[in-house]
Design an enzyme around this catalytic site. Structure first.
Site, PDB file in Angstrom:
ATOM      1  N   HIS A  13       2.715 -15.083  18.406  1.00  0.00           N
ATOM      2  CA  HIS A  13       3.861 -14.388  17.810  1.00  0.00           C
ATOM      3  C   HIS A  13       4.608 -15.291  16.859  1.00  0.00           C
ATOM      4  CE1 HIS A  13       5.171 -16.163  21.616  1.00  0.00           C
ATOM      5  NE2 HIS A  13       6.356 -16.341  21.066  1.00  0.00           N
ATOM      6  N   HIS A  70       8.428 -15.814  15.192  1.00  0.00           N
ATOM      7  CA  HIS A  70       9.843 -15.479  15.302  1.00  0.00           C
ATOM      8  C   HIS A  70      10.455 -15.399  13.906  1.00  0.00           C
ATOM      9  CE1 HIS A  70      10.420 -16.738  19.651  1.00  0.00           C
ATOM     10  NE2 HIS A  70       9.320 -17.416  19.376  1.00  0.00           N
TER      11      HIS A  70
HETATM   12  P1  AMP Z   1       8.038 -18.339  22.736  1.00  0.00           P
HETATM   13  O1  AMP Z   1       6.788 -18.022  23.527  1.00  0.00           O
HETATM   14  O2  AMP Z   1       8.763 -19.517  23.308  1.00  0.00           O
HETATM   15  O3  AMP Z   1       7.778 -18.497  21.281  1.00  0.00           O
HETATM   16  O4  AMP Z   1       9.054 -17.162  22.845  1.00  0.00           O
HETATM   17  C1  AMP Z   1       8.846 -15.950  23.495  1.00  0.00           C
HETATM   18  C2  AMP Z   1       9.962 -15.052  23.058  1.00  0.00           C
HETATM   19  O5  AMP Z   1       9.724 -13.783  23.611  1.00  0.00           O
HETATM   20  C3  AMP Z   1      11.367 -15.493  23.513  1.00  0.00           C
HETATM   21  O6  AMP Z   1      12.195 -15.614  22.366  1.00  0.00           O
HETATM   22  C4  AMP Z   1      11.815 -14.370  24.443  1.00  0.00           C
HETATM   23  O7  AMP Z   1      13.174 -14.113  24.313  1.00  0.00           O
HETATM   24  C5  AMP Z   1      10.958 -13.217  23.971  1.00  0.00           C
HETATM   25  N1  AMP Z   1      10.663 -12.200  24.960  1.00  0.00           N
HETATM   26  C6  AMP Z   1      10.279 -12.377  26.244  1.00  0.00           C
HETATM   27  N2  AMP Z   1      10.036 -11.183  26.837  1.00  0.00           N
HETATM   28  C7  AMP Z   1      10.263 -10.227  25.896  1.00  0.00           C
HETATM   29  C8  AMP Z   1      10.184  -8.807  25.895  1.00  0.00           C
HETATM   30  N3  AMP Z   1       9.834  -8.109  26.963  1.00  0.00           N
HETATM   31  N4  AMP Z   1      10.498  -8.150  24.746  1.00  0.00           N
HETATM   32  C9  AMP Z   1      10.871  -8.837  23.635  1.00  0.00           C
HETATM   33  N5  AMP Z   1      10.956 -10.182  23.590  1.00  0.00           N
HETATM   34  C10 AMP Z   1      10.662 -10.871  24.702  1.00  0.00           C
END
Ligand code: AMP
Length: 143
Positions: free
Chosen positions: A104, A106
């Protein structure tokens, strides 16, 4: 630690419709939706539909499609939140800051002098996220 793709991850569940998400954009290959723990208002995630764990194992063609959508949605996010800038983050493996093991990107709109909130800080209000998603969808419709 296994670095195989785990189809039980939360974004795979969103893609399968098993858990909800505030979607802002979708096409055959890509989905964009609001981050539930935003580091700033408008924090959006863009993911490929194909199962890559991160940047390093992804097919370059998947990355190419993902980054095109990230740019398009990023422009809409910046417009929708009248931001001064946009931070684009992508993390890999726990040591690299990754917590959800489906590739993903951001997109975080930024305002001059306003620091980011903590990564994975508080959960946003559901209605607020829905309103923010609508702002981004509206900006995409204006293109
Ligand atoms: P990262 O893997 O550290 O790049 O970030 C994962 C991101 O996913 C974080 O910013 C979380 O806030 C976000 N996140 C986790 N669960 C969900 C969800 N169910 N829906 C949307 N965002 C999510």
């Amino acid at each position: 630690m296994s670095t195989a793709y785990d189809p039980g991850n939360i974004f795979a569940k969103i893609l399968r419709g098993e858990i909800p998400a505030e979607k802002v954009y979708e096409d055959d290959d890509t989905l964009a939706f609001m981050d539930v723990m935003p580091q700033a208002e408008g924090h959006t995630l863009v993911i490929p539909k194909s199962p890559s764990r991160g940047f390093l194992d992804a097919d370059p063609e998947v990355l190419a499609r993902l980054i095109k959508v990230a740019q398009r949605v990023g422009r809409a996010v910046k417009t929708a939140f009248e931001a001064d800038g946009l931070s684009v983050f992508q993390y890999n493996e726990p040591a690299g800051g990754q917590t959800v093991f489906h590739l993903h990107v951001h997109l975080v709109p930024r305002r001059e002098g306003v620091p980011l909130k903590r990564h994975e800080g508080g959960m946003a209000d559901k209605d607020v996220l829905a309103r923010h998603a609508e702002r981004i969808r509206a900006a995409l419709r204006q293109e």
